[in-house]
Write an enzyme that holds these catalytic residues in place. Sequence first.
Site, short mmCIF file in Angstrom:
data_model
loop_
_atom_site.label_atom_id
_atom_site.label_comp_id
_atom_site.label_asym_id
_atom_site.label_seq_id
_atom_site.Cartn_x
_atom_site.Cartn_y
_atom_site.Cartn_z
N ASP A 197 -8.65 14.07 7.87
CA ASP A 197 -9.80 14.10 8.77
C ASP A 197 -10.89 14.92 8.09
O ASP A 197 -10.68 16.10 7.78
CB ASP A 197 -9.43 14.76 10.11
N ASP A 257 -7.90 5.71 20.19
CA ASP A 257 -7.60 7.05 20.68
C ASP A 257 -7.49 6.96 22.20
O ASP A 257 -8.43 6.50 22.86
CB ASP A 257 -8.73 8.03 20.33
#
Length: 251
Positions: free
Chosen positions: A11, A130
């Site tokens: 990330d 998500d």
Amino acid sequence: MLAKRIIPCLDIKNGRTVKGVNFVDLRDAGDPVELAEIYSAEGADELVFLDISATEERRKTLVNMVRSVAEKINIPFTVGGGISSVEDVEILLNNGADKVSINSSAVKNPQLINDLAQKFGSQCVVVAIDAKQINGQWIVHLVGGKVPTELNLFDWAVEVAERGAGEILFTSMDNDGTKNGFANEALAKLSQLINIPIIASGGAGNIQHFVDSFKVGKADAALAASVFHFKEIEIKKLKEELRNNDIEVRL
């Protein structure tokens, strides 16, 4: 039987690898290019690179960094963050990405999934979803988990598969960074509903969690970040343990 895959996730924010809990409280985890090189050498099956603030900051993924990572690794490489057009994907593929991951842009413009699958092939298109539980329902969230939608995880996953996505990367926001294990019930339900590979994400804390993601959650791949970044789990040892549990992996 197809081998199960282990996928470290980088990330990226401000050019650094970061990791948080439930999508917040980010801390630095190192240089993305260095980490990528280490994971490739250690036996990771693939690598995922997500520019986590690109959508929120309305900018494109860091192409130069993608190129730098691609030069250092010899495993499949998926890139996501700020991708909203066929042209964006073309640039990333030309700079070393093997696949792309789309999330917010797919929800806002579902036709993008069809367009990308048609132009580059389904194997190139990963749709990241998500989701978190709200009143007992798994609800899809956008913009790095900040914006809830009306979409139900399972309905959206079915649509994504029908539109030509090659894989789904499902992150449980409830489990993310908690190290309490993956959302295996939801994973198992997804694997019953759709026939494309599902990557489990969110919650890895120990080797047993990976075993459970494959045996209970029926995932095709398991993705993790902090347990790899902070050397809590070694990929080689993880794969040996998976094999000891009768799970097919590439050693």
